[in-house]
Enzyme design. Structure first.
Site, PDB file in Angstrom:
ATOM      1  N   LYS A   1      41.261 -32.156 -10.058  1.00  0.00           N
ATOM      2  CA  LYS A   1      42.360 -32.705  -9.260  1.00  0.00           C
ATOM      3  C   LYS A   1      42.607 -31.769  -8.082  1.00  0.00           C
ATOM      4  O   LYS A   1      42.980 -30.606  -8.267  1.00  0.00           O
ATOM      5  CB  LYS A   1      43.622 -32.832 -10.106  1.00  0.00           C
TER       6      LYS A   1
ATOM      7  N   LYS B   1      39.937 -36.657  -8.821  1.00  0.00           N
ATOM      8  CA  LYS B   1      41.043 -37.212  -8.048  1.00  0.00           C
ATOM      9  C   LYS B   1      41.315 -36.371  -6.813  1.00  0.00           C
ATOM     10  O   LYS B   1      41.365 -35.147  -6.952  1.00  0.00           O
ATOM     11  CB  LYS B   1      42.279 -37.213  -8.951  1.00  0.00           C
TER      12      LYS B   1
HETATM   13  C1  PBG Z   1      51.651 -35.565 -10.605  1.00  0.00           C
HETATM   14  C2  PBG Z   1      50.719 -36.607 -10.145  1.00  0.00           C
HETATM   15  C3  PBG Z   1      50.393 -36.863  -8.814  1.00  0.00           C
HETATM   16  C4  PBG Z   1      49.609 -37.990  -8.811  1.00  0.00           C
HETATM   17  C5  PBG Z   1      49.434 -38.405 -10.144  1.00  0.00           C
HETATM   18  N1  PBG Z   1      50.132 -37.514 -10.958  1.00  0.00           N
HETATM   19  C6  PBG Z   1      50.817 -36.212  -7.554  1.00  0.00           C
HETATM   20  C7  PBG Z   1      50.771 -34.763  -7.404  1.00  0.00           C
HETATM   21  O1  PBG Z   1      50.018 -34.055  -8.074  1.00  0.00           O
HETATM   22  O2  PBG Z   1      51.536 -34.280  -6.579  1.00  0.00           O
HETATM   23  C8  PBG Z   1      49.081 -38.639  -7.566  1.00  0.00           C
HETATM   24  C9  PBG Z   1      48.751 -40.070  -7.622  1.00  0.00           C
HETATM   25  C10 PBG Z   1      48.643 -40.751  -6.324  1.00  0.00           C
HETATM   26  O3  PBG Z   1      48.746 -40.161  -5.224  1.00  0.00           O
HETATM   27  O4  PBG Z   1      48.423 -41.964  -6.362  1.00  0.00           O
HETATM   28  N2  PBG Z   1      51.249 -34.651 -11.509  1.00  0.00           N
END
Ligand code: PBG
Length: 337
Positions: free
Chosen positions: A204, A261
């Site tokens: 991520k 992601k």
């Molecule tokens: C939070 C989380 C995020 C997303 C999914 N879970 C955002 C972040 O890490 O700030 C992003 C999903 C998206 O942008 O569609 N833990």
């Protein structure tokens, strides 16, 4: 050049692209409704669905509407949903204690969906950002300049067990703390939830494409920006090898599914993780990827149905087995036709 000029070619690859039926026969990647996981946002109360400004067509739903939406998704052949709570800001604090509320919004939402649509796979995020006043995914250290890794993991273990007890099929740690997958696996097993799986947000990245999501769950308004830096825990977008290290660690710690992601801007990472691991791979086409296509379509610069399809096809072609996408419902409807 004479009008009857001919190349002496053995290979004319265009032969297989000559007709629609030949193109169908030679198609390598096919999207189907079962490839998709629909991320859904849930809110307290009885209010009508509120559209998220930066995500046209995506709504925050109360629990009753959420169950209806899940029924429609299941009917269209979408096998799974990922649920995200948007909490009232009054419930947030520094340590995100509401994440461990035994009657919290997300737990009630999970129970309602599991009861209303038992065949649907339900997963939930395990991270503190919807619950903290600062918008970080973990609790902060004394200097408030970083998250505290191990204390955060201690909270996430409890959170995962609460979600399992509410009936989720998969918990999805999205926090990027070190060691959380193994710790959550142990906590689930110790509480007898050996059948609850872990979809690990393994690779991520610290991406600017999460902005609209942070508006959706209210972590942006809590933090005062949707560009809060999570660079000490999320991955550096410049790095490939780090992603492979994280994927290998999570697989070793017991992750059932490995996630990459964002998806579209990270197709190379999806491909490399595909080659490096045997686990199923999920890719998350995030809020900013969705918003981008909508914005261009609104300006009349891109065709939404075609770019939507192509963006998802590319993610699957790169090696993703399943895709979290805000387009899940409309794609399933389109593919089912
Ligand atoms: C939070 C989380 C995020 C997303 C999914 N879970 C955002 C972040 O890490 O700030 C992003 C999903 C998206 O942008 O569609 N833990």
């Amino acid at each position: 050049m004479p009008a009857n000029f001919k190349l002496d070619l053995t290979h004319r690859p265009r032969r297989l692209r000559r007709t629609a039926s030949l193109r169908a026969l030679t198609e390598e990647t096919v999207l189907r409704p079962a490839n998709f996981i629909a991320p859904l946002f849930v809110v307290e109360g009885k209010s009508r669905p509120e559209e998220i400004k930066s995500m046209p067509g995506v709504f925050r739903l109360n629990i009753a509407d959420l169950v209806k939406e899940c029924q429609e998704l299941a009917k269209l052949g979408v096998p799974a949903v990922a649920l995200f709570p948007k909490l009232d800001s009054k419930l947030k604090d520094d340590d995100g204690t509401a994440a461990l509320n035994e009657d919290g919004l997300i737990l009630r939402a999970v129970r309602a969906v599991k009861k209303g649509v038992p065949e649907l796979t339900v997963m939930t995020d395990v991270a503190l950002d919807p619950y903290t006043t600062h918008g970080h995914d973990g609790v902060l250290n004394a200097a408030r300049d970083d998250v505290e890794n191990d204390r955060t993991v201690g909270i996430l273990m409890k959170m995962a067990v609460l979600h399992a007890r509410a009936g989720v099929d998969l918990v999805a740690p999205s926090d990027m703390m070190d060691g959380r997958v193994g710790a959550i696996r142990k906590a689930l097993d110790a509480a007898d939830f050996t059948g609850t799986g872990i979809m690990a947000y393994s690779a991520k990245f610290a991406s600017a494409y999460y902005g609209p999501f942070r508006d959706a769950v209210g972590s942006a308004s809590a933090a005062g920006t949707n560009l809060l830096s999570k660079a000490t825990y999320q991955l550096n977008p410049a790095n490939r090898r780090t992603a492979l290290i994280e994927a290998a660690l999570d697989a070793g710690e017991g992750a059932d599914i490995i996630m990459v992601k964002p998806a579209g801007p990270y197709l190379d990472i999806i491909r490399e993780v595909r080659q490096a691991t045997r686990q199923p791979i999920a890719a998350y086409q995030v809020s900013g990827e969705y918003a981008q296509l909508h914005a261009a379509a609104r300006l009349g610069w891109l065709d939404l149905p075609r770019t939507r399809h192509e963006s998802l096809l590319a993610i699957k072609r790169a090696g993703a087995d399943m895709i979290l996408t805000y387009f899940a419902k409309e794609m399933a409807a389109e593919l089912g036709k």
